[in-house]
Design a protein around this motif. Structure first.
Motif, short mmCIF file in Angstrom:
data_model
loop_
_atom_site.label_atom_id
_atom_site.label_comp_id
_atom_site.label_asym_id
_atom_site.label_seq_id
_atom_site.Cartn_x
_atom_site.Cartn_y
_atom_site.Cartn_z
N LEU A 90 21.29 -17.98 34.28
CA LEU A 90 20.58 -16.75 33.92
C LEU A 90 21.50 -15.78 33.18
CD1 LEU A 90 18.45 -16.13 37.16
CD2 LEU A 90 17.72 -17.15 34.99
N MET A 91 22.74 -15.70 33.64
CA MET A 91 23.71 -14.84 32.94
C MET A 91 23.96 -15.35 31.53
SD MET A 91 26.48 -14.14 35.98
CE MET A 91 27.59 -13.29 34.86
N LEU A 92 24.02 -16.68 31.38
CA LEU A 92 24.28 -17.25 30.06
C LEU A 92 23.11 -17.01 29.11
CD1 LEU A 92 26.67 -18.68 28.86
CD2 LEU A 92 25.61 -20.88 29.39
N TYR A 93 21.88 -17.08 29.63
CA TYR A 93 20.72 -16.69 28.81
C TYR A 93 20.91 -15.25 28.30
CZ TYR A 93 17.84 -20.69 30.33
OH TYR A 93 17.33 -21.94 30.56
N GLY A 94 21.30 -14.37 29.22
CA GLY A 94 21.49 -12.97 28.85
C GLY A 94 22.56 -12.77 27.80
N ILE A 95 23.67 -13.53 27.93
CA ILE A 95 24.76 -13.42 26.95
C ILE A 95 24.30 -13.92 25.59
CG2 ILE A 95 27.01 -14.38 26.33
CD1 ILE A 95 27.70 -14.31 29.33
N ALA A 96 23.54 -15.01 25.57
CA ALA A 96 23.04 -15.55 24.29
C ALA A 96 22.14 -14.54 23.59
CB ALA A 96 22.28 -16.85 24.54
N VAL A 97 21.25 -13.91 24.36
CA VAL A 97 20.34 -12.91 23.78
C VAL A 97 21.13 -11.69 23.32
CG1 VAL A 97 18.42 -11.35 24.27
CG2 VAL A 97 18.36 -13.70 25.11
N LYS A 98 22.13 -11.26 24.11
CA LYS A 98 22.94 -10.10 23.75
C LYS A 98 23.69 -10.34 22.43
CE LYS A 98 26.99 -7.45 25.15
NZ LYS A 98 27.74 -7.78 23.91
N LEU A 99 24.25 -11.55 22.28
CA LEU A 99 24.98 -11.85 21.05
C LEU A 99 24.05 -11.84 19.84
CD1 LEU A 99 27.38 -14.63 22.35
CD2 LEU A 99 28.01 -12.33 21.59
N LEU A 100 22.82 -12.28 20.03
CA LEU A 100 21.83 -12.20 18.95
C LEU A 100 21.49 -10.75 18.64
CD1 LEU A 100 19.23 -15.06 19.62
CD2 LEU A 100 20.72 -14.80 17.63
N LEU A 101 21.29 -9.94 19.68
CA LEU A 101 20.96 -8.53 19.47
C LEU A 101 22.11 -7.79 18.79
CD1 LEU A 101 19.17 -7.71 22.85
CD2 LEU A 101 18.11 -7.76 20.59
N ASP A 102 23.34 -8.14 19.17
CA ASP A 102 24.51 -7.49 18.55
C ASP A 102 24.54 -7.74 17.06
OD1 ASP A 102 25.31 -6.49 20.94
OD2 ASP A 102 26.95 -7.90 21.24
N GLY A 103 24.09 -8.94 16.66
CA GLY A 103 24.10 -9.27 15.25
C GLY A 103 22.78 -9.03 14.57
N GLY A 104 21.75 -8.77 15.35
CA GLY A 104 20.43 -8.53 14.80
C GLY A 104 19.84 -9.75 14.13
#
Length: 219
Positions: free
Chosen positions: A74-88
């Protein structure tokens, strides 16, 4: 001769398993200025490898704790989404505060590496058969592999920012694999199902993209 063979096997595993770590490092550092980016990659890699060495002694026991892998997934899902959001999704940082410093990049690298390294370290521990010195040397030698890989991926991301989707997809796949191999969830839901073991990691790839799109729309 036997030790040399074991060492060669450990290095091969490092080559195969360090790719996802290199992707995380490149994605976490891609918005830093060039000079700072190099330092962040080096420090992030060194910290990640030190963490992996520390995990070597306890990985086998940790992986048997029910629902630990599920929580990590679940944490890894969150990190993947965060990295996408950081880059838009287009290479333009939308949350500069999260990716503009060495410290924040290293925090992201360590969080992801801690989750992914449990399985990696267990594989190396199984090959080394308790030879701590061989494990530590093998893991330490993964430093140049990860640094070179992260620089290569970082250069690709600079030229083709859309590749960030592939990086996030790889993290999603890894998260799905961790979910299906969690001993607690396996006993509760999967019961050793081969179909679930093959399908869940694949389905996790579009799940990460969908979560990213939903969060981007909500913001």
């Amino acid at each position: 001769m036997e030790s040399l063979l074991i060492f060669a096997q450990i290095m091969l595993v490092n080559l195969l398993l360090s790719g996802d770590n290199a992707v995380v490092i490149a994605m976490a550092c891609r918005h830093l200025p060039p000079g700072i980016r190099e330092r962040a990659m080096v420090w992030g890699t060194a910290a990640a490898v030190a963490l992996r060495c520390a995990l070597t002694l306890s990985a086998a026991a940790l992986l048997q704790i029910p629902y630990l892998r599920a929580a990590g997934a679940l944490m890894l899902y969150g990190i993947a989404v965060k990295l996408l959001l950081d880059g838009g999704g287009d290479g333009k940082p939308q949350h500069v505060r999260n990716s503009a410093t060495i410290a924040s990049a290293i925090r992201t690298i360590l969080a992801a590496d801690f989750i992914m390294s449990l399985d990696n370290v267990l594989a190396i521990a199984a090959i080394a058969d308790g030879e701590i010195v061989l494990m530590m040397i093998g893991i330490a030698l993964s430093i140049p592999i990860v640094i070179w890989g992260s620089r290569f991926v970082g250069a690709l991301l600079a030229r083709i920012p859309q590749l960030v989707y592939i990086g996030a997809a790889l993290l999603g796949y890894e998260a799905g694999r961790m979910l299906v191999h969690d001993p607690g969830l396996d006993g509760l839901l999967f019961h050793g199902s081969r179909t679930a073991a093959e399908a869940l990691p694949v389905l996790s790839v579009p799940l990460v993209i969908v979560l990213y799109l939903l969060m981007r729309r909500a913001s």
